[in-house]
Design an enzyme around this catalytic site. Structure first.
Site: not given
Length: 596
Positions: A204, A283-284, A308, A313, A332-333
């Site tokens: 990525v 990422a995280r 994101d 979450e 988180h898209l």
């Protein structure tokens, strides 16, 4: 001819009963009697003996229909979403595979609750921080992911957040919908000529870098494992962590969540950044200390953030970070495009089905990582390695403990061009399974060897010539043991077997000091005899009378009319009476039957 060696002391955690991927519990071997004219080198026959022969796959989070269709062609599929940890632990004992996304935690308790039935966990996406890899490995459970299908989608979302943040798109949109017109308030910043630091230069991160270059940005990257030549090929400079965060105008995070990266962006590191830096994270969430980020935003060190992903979450509704006016957020898209969802579903379904079939997995994350093209090339050598381990341990006398094993690979390829971890795992499988109740697979091979006190060392013998084939031969030696077949002891004192791949089929080519040539299919009888005419016929006649089909026969001898070793490949196991008759032949000095 030169040799290079390395010794590997295998390590892992506590002992536990393990289950092999290749020994799926819905298959039971059944002996089938065939007419004589059909008795050739038959493969093992498996017959369905249960009411339901299909494995069961639990899909714990939503998966695309294309992936579900693939799973349903092979297995019973249980789609149960939003399970509590307790419900997951209850269900898992009835499942052979589990598929999750990022929202389900596959903990040690899940693996313990499976009772050894769980063979594979599939993570529909790249990150595997929600799966306890240590527990999976100890329980012999393969973990596979889908590392490629959502790469572009995640990179595109990162760029979307980058540009939206720079131009205040989300804030301006909310302002207009609230009836305001605040052109002066939402003046943005340009991307051209600005420095973007890509933190994590994997799939990525690389794609984000390519797109940022197209926007006219100067791109640098930090990744301790990324090859410099790959970065330079797209015009990206690899730099240290401190240099990246201290010189960047924009930071884009693409690192996995590990103990080393957890909260790596904290008060200390925010203080090293340029005033007014802007941060994107697809990422995280856990790689950012969120409280520290709020402080950095309030202090003006960080001008803006576009997030994101979050530590929890969904995040709390009253989160100061979420409500901050200089923060753009999405739920988180990163992988949420129609194309990516379909691709991930297919990729993970194929990986899970392949693993349940016992195939080698190119996307395994807790087994030797081997590219798909290398797996194809190594496939016959994988079989050879397991068969040689199985042969060698059966040649050890019953009272001898196997503690020291050396595997020698002869190849014309340079050491860097031959990854032997997969081969070592298969030798270990062959060594341990015939003498224990433990089933060994690629996941737990090292753990099981350590558990049983078996020390594996490896040696490379570099040959001259063309490296068209990955290997010329594999040799397995077991030291400090007695042998059931004295001729298997080499001049250096170890039980020794050696083999090659010929026309795609593994062959045994050496036992002790004796050269032989027999296909490693079915089973093998080894005889040491006085070299004299008629021996092949005498032994062949005894086996023929017992309806035992001989597939191969080879004789290796020291010199004419001296000692010789005869290797006989047989499709069936001879009766005790037949073996007794072979042993009573005056010229045969010793013999052994070996089950492959």
């Amino acid at each position: 001819m030169a040799a290079s060696s390395s010794s590997t002391l295998l390590s892992s955690r506590s002992a536990i009963k393990l289950t092999s991927l290749s020994s799926l519990r819905w298959k039971l071997p059944v002996t089938v009697s065939l007419p004589r004219h059909q008795r050739r080198r038959a493969s093992p026959v498996f017959v369905v003996v249960s009411m339901d022969a299909k494995p069961t796959v639990l899909v714990a989070e939503k998966l695309g229909e294309a992936g579900l269709d693939l799973l349903k062609d092979f297995a019973n599929v249980d789609c149960s979403y939003n399970l509590t940890p307790e419900e997951l632990c209850t269900k898992i004992s009835l499942c052979d595979a589990l598929i999750v996304r990022s929202g389900t935690k596959v903990s040690r308790e899940v693996f313990e609750s499976s009772g050894g039935r769980l063979k594979v966990v599939g993570r529909a996406g790249v990150g595997i921080d929600n799966v306890d890899l240590g527990a999976a490995t100890e329980h012999g459970c393969l973990v596979v992911n889908a590392p490629t299908a959502n790469t572009v989608a995640a990179a595109e979302h990162g760029i979307a957040l980058l540009t939206a943040m720079a131009r205040n798109v989300a804030q301006a949109d909310a302002s207009i919908k609230a009836g305001k017109w605040q052109r002066n308030k939402y003046v943005g910043v340009s991307l051209v000529g600005k420095t973007l630091a890509v933190m994590g230069f994997g799939k990525v991160g690389t794609e984000v870098a390519r797109r940022a270059k197209g926007l006219g940005m100067h791109v640098i990257a930090h990744d301790p494992y990324a090859p410099a030549d790959r970065a330079h090929a797209i015009g990206v400079d690899l730099v240290s962590f401190d240099e990246a965060i201290s010189t960047a105008d924009f930071l884009s995070l693409h690192m996995p969540l590990t103990p080393a990266t957890s909260k790596i962006l904290n008060d200390e590191n925010f203080a090293k950044m340029k005033k007014g830096v802007r941060i994107v994270n697809v990422a995280r969430g856990g790689v950012i200390d969120e409280d520290a980020l709020v402080r950095a935003l309030d202090a003006g060190i960080v001008a803006q953030a576009a997030l994101d992903v979050f530590a929890v979450e969904p995040p709390p509704k009253d989160s100061k970070l979420i409500q901050h006016e200089n923060v753009t957020v999405t739920p988180h898209l990163g992988a949420s495009t129609m194309e990516a969802q379909e691709g991930v579903a297919i990729e993970i379904a194929e990986a899970v089905v392949g693993a349940l079939r016992g195939e080698l997995a190119a996307t395994a994350v807790n087994a030797p990582m081997v590219p798909a093209e290398v797996l194809t090339e190594l496939k016959p050598y994988v079989t050879l390695a397991e068969k040689l381990g199985r042969l060698a341990v059966q040649l050890v006398a019953g009272g001898s403990g196997v503690k020291s094993v050396k595997v020698t690979y002869a190849s014309a390829r340079a050491p860097d061009d031959l990854d032997t971890r997969l081969l070592r795992a298969m030798v270990t499988k062959g060594l341990i399974e015939p003498i224990s109740s433990v089933f060994v697979n690629l996941v737990n091979a090292d753990f099981t060897a350590k558990q049983r006190g078996v020390r594996i060392s490896e040696e490379r013998v570099i040959l001259d010539g063309s490296p068209e084939r990955p290997l010329e031969s594999i040799k397995v030696q077991i030291a400090n043991v007695e042998s059931r077949f004295a001729s298997a002891i080499s001049e250096s004192g170890e039980v020794t077997v050696e083999g090659k791949v010929k026309d795609g089929i593994p062959h045994l080519t050496k036992v002790g000091a004796f050269e032989v040539d027999v296909s490693l299919e079915g089973n093998i009888i080894l005889c040491r005899q006085v070299d004299q005419p008629g021996m092949i016929g005498i032994v062949g006649s005894i086996l023929g009378e017992e309806n035992v089909n001989v597939s191969f026969m080879s004789v290796g001898r020291i010199a004419p009319r001296k000692q010789a070793v005869m290797a006989i490949g047989v499709d069936e196991q001879p009766s005790k009476a037949a073996l007794k008759r072979i042993g009573e032949i005056p010229a045969i000095e010793e013999f052994v039957f070996l089950d492959l």
